[in-house]
Design an enzyme around this catalytic site. Structure first.
Site, PDB file in Angstrom:
ATOM      1  N   ASP A  74     -22.700  -4.303   6.657  1.00 39.14           N
ATOM      2  CA  ASP A  74     -23.112  -3.170   5.823  1.00 39.14           C
ATOM      3  C   ASP A  74     -23.405  -3.670   4.409  1.00 39.14           C
ATOM      4  O   ASP A  74     -23.146  -4.830   4.094  1.00 39.14           O
ATOM      5  CB  ASP A  74     -22.016  -2.088   5.784  1.00 39.14           C
ATOM      6  CG  ASP A  74     -20.652  -2.661   5.483  1.00 39.14           C
ATOM      7  OD1 ASP A  74     -20.583  -3.639   4.709  1.00 39.14           O
ATOM      8  OD2 ASP A  74     -19.650  -2.140   6.008  1.00 39.14           O
ATOM      9  N   ASP A  76     -23.186  -2.870   0.185  1.00 39.56           N
ATOM     10  CA  ASP A  76     -22.635  -2.097  -0.922  1.00 39.56           C
ATOM     11  C   ASP A  76     -23.471  -2.388  -2.160  1.00 39.56           C
ATOM     12  O   ASP A  76     -23.904  -3.527  -2.363  1.00 39.56           O
ATOM     13  CB  ASP A  76     -21.180  -2.532  -1.198  1.00 39.56           C
ATOM     14  CG  ASP A  76     -20.315  -2.388   0.047  1.00 39.56           C
ATOM     15  OD1 ASP A  76     -20.193  -1.265   0.542  1.00 39.56           O
ATOM     16  OD2 ASP A  76     -19.781  -3.408   0.537  1.00 39.56           O
ATOM     17  N   ASP A 148     -11.489  -8.138  -5.482  1.00 36.85           N
ATOM     18  CA  ASP A 148     -10.311  -8.853  -4.988  1.00 36.85           C
ATOM     19  C   ASP A 148     -10.431 -10.385  -4.995  1.00 36.85           C
ATOM     20  O   ASP A 148      -9.596 -11.076  -5.549  1.00 36.85           O
ATOM     21  CB  ASP A 148      -9.895  -8.334  -3.597  1.00 36.85           C
ATOM     22  CG  ASP A 148     -11.059  -8.146  -2.632  1.00 36.85           C
ATOM     23  OD1 ASP A 148     -12.187  -8.539  -2.970  1.00 36.85           O
ATOM     24  OD2 ASP A 148     -10.824  -7.620  -1.528  1.00 36.85           O
TER      25      ASP A 148
HETATM   26  P1  ATP Z   1     -16.287  -6.467   5.311  1.00 31.93           P
HETATM   27  O1  ATP Z   1     -17.352  -5.406   5.032  1.00 31.93           O
HETATM   28  O2  ATP Z   1     -16.746  -7.666   6.021  1.00 31.93           O
HETATM   29  O3  ATP Z   1     -15.083  -5.860   5.883  1.00 31.93           O
HETATM   30  P2  ATP Z   1     -16.116  -6.464   2.465  1.00 31.93           P
HETATM   31  O4  ATP Z   1     -15.582  -7.483   1.519  1.00 31.93           O
HETATM   32  O5  ATP Z   1     -17.549  -6.062   2.295  1.00 31.93           O
HETATM   33  O6  ATP Z   1     -15.827  -7.021   3.896  1.00 31.93           O
HETATM   34  P3  ATP Z   1     -15.536  -3.737   1.934  1.00 31.93           P
HETATM   35  O7  ATP Z   1     -14.325  -2.968   2.275  1.00 31.93           O
HETATM   36  O8  ATP Z   1     -16.855  -3.317   2.451  1.00 31.93           O
HETATM   37  O9  ATP Z   1     -15.210  -5.219   2.392  1.00 31.93           O
HETATM   38  O10 ATP Z   1     -15.563  -3.847   0.352  1.00 31.93           O
HETATM   39  C1  ATP Z   1     -16.734  -4.128  -0.411  1.00 31.93           C
HETATM   40  C2  ATP Z   1     -16.372  -4.868  -1.669  1.00 31.93           C
HETATM   41  O11 ATP Z   1     -15.489  -4.091  -2.465  1.00 31.93           O
HETATM   42  C3  ATP Z   1     -15.604  -6.168  -1.429  1.00 31.93           C
HETATM   43  O12 ATP Z   1     -16.444  -7.244  -1.175  1.00 31.93           O
HETATM   44  C4  ATP Z   1     -14.851  -6.327  -2.747  1.00 31.93           C
HETATM   45  O13 ATP Z   1     -15.687  -6.818  -3.754  1.00 31.93           O
HETATM   46  C5  ATP Z   1     -14.495  -4.893  -3.086  1.00 31.93           C
HETATM   47  N1  ATP Z   1     -13.180  -4.537  -2.534  1.00 31.93           N
HETATM   48  C6  ATP Z   1     -12.903  -4.010  -1.316  1.00 31.93           C
HETATM   49  N2  ATP Z   1     -11.613  -3.788  -1.163  1.00 31.93           N
HETATM   50  C7  ATP Z   1     -11.020  -4.176  -2.301  1.00 31.93           C
HETATM   51  C8  ATP Z   1      -9.679  -4.182  -2.772  1.00 31.93           C
HETATM   52  N3  ATP Z   1      -8.701  -3.766  -2.005  1.00 31.93           N
HETATM   53  N4  ATP Z   1      -9.470  -4.642  -4.027  1.00 31.93           N
HETATM   54  C9  ATP Z   1     -10.474  -5.065  -4.803  1.00 31.93           C
HETATM   55  N5  ATP Z   1     -11.723  -5.085  -4.431  1.00 31.93           N
HETATM   56  C10 ATP Z   1     -12.034  -4.651  -3.195  1.00 31.93           C
HETATM   57 MG    MG Z   2     -18.582  -4.395   3.282  1.00 39.13          MG
END
Ligand code: ATP
Ligand code: MG
Length: 451
Positions: A74, A76, A148
């Protein structure tokens, strides 16, 4: 090829945690990500926002995944426009969340999550320092500090194809390191789920968790108790369905972190008898995810909790409870124990119970009951589960093989199969009985979990 390029370009040493005054601006000639590789919807959202004078970048997982050659699941977008301003620009969009407002922008079947740059201090925290609400907005540099891991703080501008990198995330990725932005203990306190994310992302991307980020996890895992059960359910599901569940859980266990981190695993990983069954279920799930086949959350949770249900069921029967009642009670007991920590949704819980309830029905290989079972809408899932039990050595392989044969053959052969089992059991072959016609509107009453 991307990796080769990165190795050439980013062979500098990684800097300490503090944000550099000026971020690195990495051109496409160095990182290799073309705008055609990111989703059309995300490009459109960025273009519309930039057109109105806002900043807008694709951020987080998508860029990280592309850099290591994975297909992002996905996209963001991060912007300096407020949620209300974003909402006003896109007809098919809505603001979600109150404590953490973000905007979902729909583009065809795709949903792009648009968040506004967060300020470096959250607005509301609990007594442990866990962030409860965060709707104060800041600059891009502040937003980067709030993310994070360094590899998740990469901002890609699809119009110029440039990556903005505040925390040496590209270099960390190239050096296969997962590093927390800032002081890991403080960051885990703000949001304990980051510990789970660290393990999941490290397993997914084959990264080594930086020692300073790994060390505190053992004593801080307890903080996950304060995380709302619904969020823990989402994170657990992400971990189990990442296609790397075996690796993730293996790693958790090796470090003694499975206790308290995922309540579900506390139960299942401490039963040596159940171990084979659990690992087999996880391996099969990983295989399916990797082959891009659908995976059902209910099947997976049903499998992980089955050893516990089975044990409780036997225990209840030993105290004199009739088998079907004992099973029904065991199912409720096990699900209720989970519900306190992990909010398994009602729909998933219903599907889990249906799968479990089918299991004892496979033992009844007689006449009409067998015909009814193969017509059951969940027969296939129930049979897959039965086969898993057999592969793990819990029951004879003959049982699923028999049902497979029975389900896929003609009437005469089915009758033969039924006669063969009844003879095997030393019973007289099931006699055909003429069934009395039911009054109109009557239904067959049968306990869902009849053994
Ligand atoms: P995936 O989509 O593969 O699960 P992701 O890193 O994209 O991994 P998301 O939950 O979609 O995870 O989060 C998007 C972005 O938001 C992350 O890449 C990070 O920059 C930020 N993020 C997500 N969760 C947290 C958190 N708990 N603390 C700080 N930043 C976060
Ligand atoms: Mg994501």
């Amino acid at each position: 090829m991307i990796r080769k390029l990165l190795r050439k370009v980013f062979s500098y040493r990684v800097a300490p945690f503090s944000a550099p005054a000026e971020p690195a601006r990495i051109p496409v000639s160095q990182h290799g990500i073309r705008r055609e590789q990111v989703s059309n919807g995300a490009v459109k959202v960025c273009a519309t926002l930039q057109d109105r004078g806002y900043q807008a970048y694709i951020v987080g997982g998508a860029i990280r995944d592309l850099l290591v050659g994975h297909l992002p699941k996905d996209h963001d977008v991060a912007t300096d426009a407020t949620p209300e301003e974003v909402r006003a620009l896109f007809r098919r969009s809505r603001i979600i969340g109150r404590r953490f407002k973000i905007v979902h922008v729909m583009n065809g079947p795709e949903t792009i999550e648009v968040s506004t740059f967060r300020a470096s201090q959250a607005t509301e925290t609990d007594k442990h320092g866990r962030v409860l609400a965060d709707n104060s907005y800041g600059s891009q540099a502040e937003d980067a500090i709030r993310r994070d891991f360094t590899v998740n703080a990469l901002y890609y501008d699809p119009l110029t194809e440039t990556i903005i990198d505040y925390h040496h995330g590209v270099a960390d990725l190239q050096q296969k390191t997962l590093r927390v932005i800032g002081e890991p203990r403080a960051r885990y306190r703000e949001d304990p789920v980051r510990m789970l994310r660290a393990v999941r992302l490290a397993a997914k991307l084959s990264l080594i968790i930086d020692p300073t980020a790994r060390a505190p996890i053992r004593d801080m895992a307890i903080l996950l108790e304060n995380v709302p059960a619904a969020r823990l359910f989402d994170e657990t599901l992400k971990l189990l369905m990442s296609g790397n569940a075996v690796r993730c859980i293996g790693q958790l266990r090796e470090e003694g972190l499975h206790h308290g981190l995922l309540p579900l695993l506390d139960i299942v990983l401490d039963q040596p008898v159940a171990e084979r069954f659990i690992w087999l279920a996880l391996e099969k799930t990983d295989d399916r995810v990797r082959a891009d086949k659908p995976v059902s959350a209910s099947f997976l949770f049903a499998a992980l909790l089955w050893p516990e249900v089975s044990r409780t069921w036997k225990g209840r029967q030993a105290t004199g409870e009739p088998p079907y009642l004992a099973l029904s009670n065991a199912m409720d007991e096990v699900l209720a124990a989970q519900a306190q920590r992990l909010a398994i949704t009602r729909r998933v819980a219903g599907d889990i119970k249906e799968l479990w309830g089918l299991q004892p029905r496979f033992d009844k290989r007689v006449g009409r009951t067998s015909y009814r079972l193969i017509e059951h809408p969940k027969f296939r899932a129930g049979w897959d589960f039965l086969q898993l039990r057999a592969q793990a050595g819990g029951i004879s392989e003959e049982l699923p093989a028999w049902w497979d044969h029975f389900a896929h053959t003609g009437h005469d052969e089915r009758e033969k199969l039924l006669r063969a089992v009844s003879t095997d059991n030393g019973k007289a072959p099931a006699r055909k009985r003429r069934r009395r016609r039911k009054p109109a509107g009557a239904t067959t009453l049968e306990p869902n979990c009849a053994p």
